[in-house]
Design a protein around this motif. Structure first.
Motif, PDB file in Angstrom:
ATOM      1  N   ALA A  75       0.639  -0.613   1.201  1.00 23.34           N
ATOM      2  CA  ALA A  75       1.102   0.463   0.325  1.00 23.34           C
ATOM      3  C   ALA A  75       1.835  -0.119  -0.870  1.00 23.34           C
ATOM      4  N   ILE A 117      -2.460   2.851   0.207  1.00 24.86           N
ATOM      5  CA  ILE A 117      -1.534   3.914  -0.185  1.00 24.86           C
ATOM      6  C   ILE A 117      -0.915   3.571  -1.537  1.00 24.86           C
ATOM      7  N   VAL A 141       2.033   5.200  -4.012  1.00 26.99           N
ATOM      8  CA  VAL A 141       3.064   6.208  -4.243  1.00 26.99           C
ATOM      9  C   VAL A 141       3.590   6.007  -5.661  1.00 26.99           C
ATOM     10  N   ARG A 186      -4.744   7.085   0.216  1.00 29.76           N
ATOM     11  CA  ARG A 186      -3.869   8.212  -0.094  1.00 29.76           C
ATOM     12  C   ARG A 186      -3.087   7.902  -1.375  1.00 29.76           C
ATOM     13  N   ALA A 237       1.569  10.311   2.598  1.00 29.59           N
ATOM     14  CA  ALA A 237       0.981   8.975   2.479  1.00 29.59           C
ATOM     15  C   ALA A 237       0.236   8.572   3.742  1.00 29.59           C
TER      16      ALA A 237
END
Length: 244
Positions: free
Chosen positions: A8, A85, A87, A136, A224
């Motif tokens: 991530a 992932i 973010v 995601r 996530a």
């Protein structure tokens, strides 16, 4: 190189909600890359989170600098082969002013991070996300980006939105970006959502918020790691959908 371990990337993750999101994702066994402009702060945050045995690493990343964004993408590709992932957490705000007193230059500065930075990072990371079996993307928005709330003089957010034109409109734009990416990527199984962490005490608001960064991170972590039957193109808090 391609690994089986989930990876991530969190932008602006050396402090606040980004750092707590990193902490929670790392606790789930995910390799977390802390993206930050300041190398000392980024390394310090990664070192702190590694102290508990988590796999957390610092990646230099200034979302407003395309060369920095491209370098981060190349580093992730060379090291991990893919990204699972993303973010988009990095954000800034401006001093409070009435809309009529806010110069375009101030709005432009906020948009460079909150809007164009998100597009730049997402664009650069998308080839790596497409290599993941269940990618995601989580965009850290705000209830101040809700047009429904902004249009309601009785909204609990009214006193803030009336003096935060750059920030509010940047989050409204981010919500639109979320919907458009979600629509394009839905068929590929890449879920894209916008979340609001609530009014958390962070440096962004001089720690005036009523929630903790830990509490604010919860909804980002949920989206996530959501399963294939999870939402996409949604605008959510931990309590459910937010009106657009």
């Amino acid at each position: 190189m391609t690994t089986l371990q989930k990876t991530a990337l969190i932008t602006g993750a050396n402090k606040g909600i980004g750092k707590e999101t990193a902490r929670r994702l790392a606790a789930l066994g995910i390799t977390v890359l802390i993206g930050a402009r300041d190398a000392d702060r980024g390394e310090a945050a990664a070192e702190e989170l590694r102290a508990g045995g988590a796999d957390v690493r610092f990646v230099p990343l200034d979302v407003t600098d395309e060369s920095s964004v491209e370098a981060a993408a190349k580093h992730i590709e060379a090291t991990f082969g893919r990204l699972d992932i993303l973010v988009n957490n990095a954000a800034i705000a401006a001093a409070q002013q009435k809309p009529s007193e806010t110069p375009a230059a101030t709005v432009r500065q906020v948009y460079e991070t909150n809007v164009f930075g998100v597009i730049a990072v997402t664009h650069a990371m998308l080839p790596l996300l497409r290599r993941s079996p269940a990618a995601r993307i989580v965009n850290m928005s705000s209830e101040l980006g809700s047009l429904t709330h902004l249009a309601d003089p009785d909204s609990p957010w009214a006193s803030y939105s009336s003096v935060l034109l750059p920030y509010c409109t940047s989050k409204t734009a981010l919500n639109a970006i979320t919907v458009l990416y979600a629509d394009e990527l839905r068929a590929e199984g890449i879920l894209v959502n916008a979340v609001s962490p609530g009014y958390c005490a962070t440096d962004l608001n001089r720690r005036s918020g009523t929630r903790t960064a830990e509490e604010g991170a919860a909804v980002a972590v949920d989206l996530a790691t959501v399963g294939e039957d999870g939402p996409t193109g949604a605008f959510l808090t931990e309590d459910g959908p937010i009106p657009w």
